[in-house]
Design a protein around this motif. Sequence first.
Motif, mmCIF file in Angstrom:
data_model
loop_
_atom_site.group_PDB
_atom_site.id
_atom_site.type_symbol
_atom_site.label_atom_id
_atom_site.label_comp_id
_atom_site.label_asym_id
_atom_site.label_seq_id
_atom_site.Cartn_x
_atom_site.Cartn_y
_atom_site.Cartn_z
ATOM 1 N N LEU A 101 0.828 -1.208 0.000
ATOM 2 C CA LEU A 101 0.000 0.000 0.000
ATOM 3 C C LEU A 101 0.860 1.255 0.000
ATOM 4 N N LEU A 102 1.875 1.281 0.861
ATOM 5 C CA LEU A 102 2.764 2.449 0.938
ATOM 6 C C LEU A 102 3.476 2.696 -0.387
ATOM 7 N N SER A 103 3.998 1.623 -0.975
ATOM 8 C CA SER A 103 4.758 1.765 -2.213
ATOM 9 C C SER A 103 3.869 2.206 -3.359
ATOM 10 N N PHE A 104 2.686 1.590 -3.469
ATOM 11 C CA PHE A 104 1.796 1.972 -4.578
ATOM 12 C C PHE A 104 1.314 3.411 -4.408
ATOM 13 N N GLY A 105 1.218 3.848 -3.165
ATOM 14 C CA GLY A 105 0.808 5.229 -2.906
ATOM 15 C C GLY A 105 1.948 6.216 -2.943
ATOM 16 N N GLY A 106 3.108 5.765 -3.416
ATOM 17 C CA GLY A 106 4.257 6.653 -3.527
ATOM 18 C C GLY A 106 4.790 7.099 -2.186
ATOM 19 N N PHE A 107 4.525 6.324 -1.137
ATOM 20 C CA PHE A 107 4.972 6.613 0.225
ATOM 21 C C PHE A 107 4.478 7.973 0.711
ATOM 22 N N ALA A 108 3.298 8.368 0.214
ATOM 23 C CA ALA A 108 2.675 9.606 0.694
ATOM 24 C C ALA A 108 2.252 9.426 2.152
ATOM 25 N N PRO A 109 2.351 10.475 2.974
ATOM 26 C CA PRO A 109 2.032 10.364 4.403
ATOM 27 C C PRO A 109 0.654 9.787 4.699
ATOM 28 N N ILE A 110 -0.345 10.093 3.879
ATOM 29 C CA ILE A 110 -1.695 9.597 4.131
ATOM 30 C C ILE A 110 -1.753 8.074 4.095
ATOM 31 N N PHE A 111 -0.845 7.463 3.327
ATOM 32 C CA PHE A 111 -0.845 6.009 3.221
ATOM 33 C C PHE A 111 -0.214 5.356 4.463
ATOM 34 N N VAL A 113 -1.198 5.973 7.408
ATOM 35 C CA VAL A 113 -2.352 5.680 8.268
ATOM 36 C C VAL A 113 -2.942 4.322 7.912
ATOM 37 N N GLY A 114 -3.179 4.120 6.611
ATOM 38 C CA GLY A 114 -3.731 2.847 6.162
ATOM 39 C C GLY A 114 -2.798 1.686 6.458
ATOM 40 N N ALA A 115 -1.500 1.913 6.245
ATOM 41 C CA ALA A 115 -0.514 0.858 6.507
ATOM 42 C C ALA A 115 -0.501 0.486 7.986
ATOM 43 N N PHE A 116 -0.580 1.495 8.854
ATOM 44 C CA PHE A 116 -0.596 1.221 10.293
ATOM 45 C C PHE A 116 -1.854 0.444 10.689
ATOM 46 N N VAL A 117 -2.992 0.849 10.158
ATOM 47 C CA VAL A 117 -4.249 0.164 10.473
ATOM 48 C C VAL A 117 -4.173 -1.303 10.060
ATOM 49 N N MET A 118 -3.642 -1.560 8.869
ATOM 50 C CA MET A 118 -3.524 -2.933 8.376
ATOM 51 C C MET A 118 -2.594 -3.768 9.254
ATOM 52 N N LEU A 119 -1.449 -3.181 9.609
ATOM 53 C CA LEU A 119 -0.468 -3.913 10.405
ATOM 54 C C LEU A 119 -0.948 -4.107 11.842
#
Length: 217
Positions: A101-111, A113-119
């Motif tokens: 998710l982070l990589s596909f989102g270009g490591f934008a800060p908003i991603f 949040v999603g990465a943390f929620v998933m993990l």
Amino acid sequence: MTTGNTEFKEQQPSILSFVKDLPNICSLAGLACTVLAIYFSILGVFYAAMIGMIWAVAFDWADGLVARRMKGRTGSDRIFGGQLDLLIDIVSYGVTPAVLLLSFGGFAPIFLVGAFVMLAASAIRLSYFSTFGLSGEAKYTGLALDNNNIILVFIFLFESFLSQGVFSVVLYISGVGLAALNVSQIKTPKLSGDPANVYRLAVYTLAITAIYGWKLL
């Protein structure tokens, strides 16, 4: 007292002695696929990452099938294998989708949040399972984490039909949605416990590998 402790320590098997256990070899093969999936996600070679993600599930299911059919495994083998499996699961089904998710989102800060929620959902889900196990109906409470990879590699098939911006939103919503299901109270069957489902996953894995392999050409 010291002598007793020394004798106990001498009776303990070596750490690497468990590596020769075939189910653990399958688990470690799945971890190798996971490392490749993370590596290719960071590089942005997402089709290769998808192949690594689905093979991680295949090896994860295979280790359970092999363990159930093997004879002569000790209690220590089973306990060690179970712990190894849980630790690898957090990497395969928590860290890897988050990195994707982070990589596909270009490591934008908003991603982040999603990465943390998933993990976080993955860690909570595994902690709950290791504490309470299956429910009284012999079902999982919450969506089992291996489903995350199975579903995400399917969703990614539609990536080429959408713009990167639109698909990044789809991937974000999908990842967070799966995280919510992971920690929900829904009851889901233990799919990997049925040998027929293992063979179905094998077919799915080969199909996904062929599709993404073709896309890589």
